[in-house]
Design a protein around this motif. Sequence first.
Motif, PDB file in Angstrom:
ATOM      1  N   ASP A   1       0.426  -1.169   0.372  1.00 22.21           N
ATOM      2  CA  ASP A   1       0.196  -0.056   0.251  1.00 22.21           C
ATOM      3  C   ASP A   1       0.825   1.324  -0.081  1.00 22.21           C
ATOM      4  O   ASP A   1       0.530   1.900   0.818  1.00 22.21           O
TER       5      ASP A   1
ATOM      6  N   LEU B   1      -2.683   7.238   9.108  1.00 17.88           N
ATOM      7  CA  LEU B   1      -3.877   6.920   8.391  1.00 17.88           C
ATOM      8  C   LEU B   1      -3.208   8.739   7.204  1.00 17.88           C
ATOM      9  O   LEU B   1      -3.511   9.593   8.169  1.00 17.88           O
TER      10      LEU B   1
ATOM     11  N   ASN C   1      -6.604  10.269   2.657  1.00 19.93           N
ATOM     12  CA  ASN C   1      -7.421   9.378   1.992  1.00 19.93           C
ATOM     13  C   ASN C   1      -8.354   7.729   2.707  1.00 19.93           C
ATOM     14  O   ASN C   1      -9.727   8.186   2.521  1.00 19.93           O
ATOM     15  N   GLU C   2      -7.432   7.781   3.324  1.00 24.10           N
ATOM     16  CA  GLU C   2      -7.650   6.047   3.867  1.00 24.10           C
ATOM     17  C   GLU C   2      -8.969   7.028   5.178  1.00 24.10           C
ATOM     18  O   GLU C   2     -10.076   6.488   5.122  1.00 24.10           O
TER      19      GLU C   2
END
Lengths: 233, 181
Positions: free
Chosen positions: A44, A103, A106-107
């Motif tokens: 990711d 985080l 976007n998350e």
Amino acid sequence: MAIFSVYVVNKAGGLIYQLDSYAPRAEAEKTFSYPLDLLLKLHDERVLVAFGQRDGIRVGHAVLAINGVDVNGKYTADGKEVLEYLGNPANYPVSIRFGRPRLTSNEKLMLASMFHSLFAIGSQLSPEQGSSGIEMLETDTFKLHCFQTLTGIKFVVLADPRQAGIDSLLRKIYEIYSDFALKNPFYSLEMPIRGKATDGRGYSRACTLFIQPSLALGPSWCGCFVGGRRQLC
Amino acid sequence: MSCPTHRRPEYRKINKDLFVLTYGALVAQLCKDYEKDEDVNKYLDKMGYGIGTRLVEDFLARSCVGRCHSYSEITDIIAQVAFKMYLGITPSVTCNNSSRNEFSLILDKNPLVEFVEELPAGRSSLCYCNLLCGIIRGALEMVHLAADVTFLQDRLKGDSVTEIGITFLKKPEEKKYRRKK
């Protein structure tokens, strides 16, 4: 810090405001020599520890900084790939800081929308009609409190499981929202409350002033903030 | 889960006259800008709508009213809590036609028209306080209730009382919003 974060979600499920006030998270910085006995993998857009947990460095922790300079996802600040850099024995000894990855915005957006959907499912699962929806989600490390207003805006607070008085905090945040965001004539409803401009700064400032006194556990802190404006500490 | 019974110390009182004069200046300027009364009424309603969509959150945050279960309950709350909070008056509520969800708010005292003697010549169909209609309409829409709000009687037009009529309209997708009620 007893309050970890505040999320404000609009009617459509979009995140319009987010505030984090984490305590410094557990981070470990160590100096390593070649070869690296941790197994790192790319996941990711981040470099995570896959194997080799030891000394405060746990599986799942991300590489946060190399030699004191923060990394940028999977690239170092210089633009080199982290895994390539750490594969080269010439760069050692190297000091790497590991920690739980934060985080990205976007998350957070995705998680807020997902929570909105779960909230809707929760209301529909209810055996009785007119359910309030998810009010609290409890885990061993935090409690998520959610308050949905009659207009459909959700205020979500993540706090320490032992922290009391979150209900009044949620109502207060609602009041602050109605003051700062709504009474600003240039703020469009349902849009993100931006920082820097007067609406975001005012709202962030007011929220932070409310969350900061929460160091003392118990409901007494809610009454301490009388409403004057103070400098951010 | 109790609402603070005291006002925040920052809640300053301002001179009511300033507010009434500001409203008067607004209506006077709109009358200069638009020739037709319908246009002025329409724009007052639009402005009120924008105010209502924002004011409703402030109202809900400060008054802690719970979910209402009937249209008459909603009208009661508008009259007894909202009008009291923002204008300091308490209109009385009557139900015109319960099957068609029509209610009326009868205002015996309206602070906004305190200094208005009569409507100017040629402006006989101007609804001076149409902003209030827009506010109520906007506020109800934010809690997912469609309503038609108009002035049924107006003292400035020669009637004996000022009456605001609220007609709750059937929502097209009632099932979707059932949980919000």
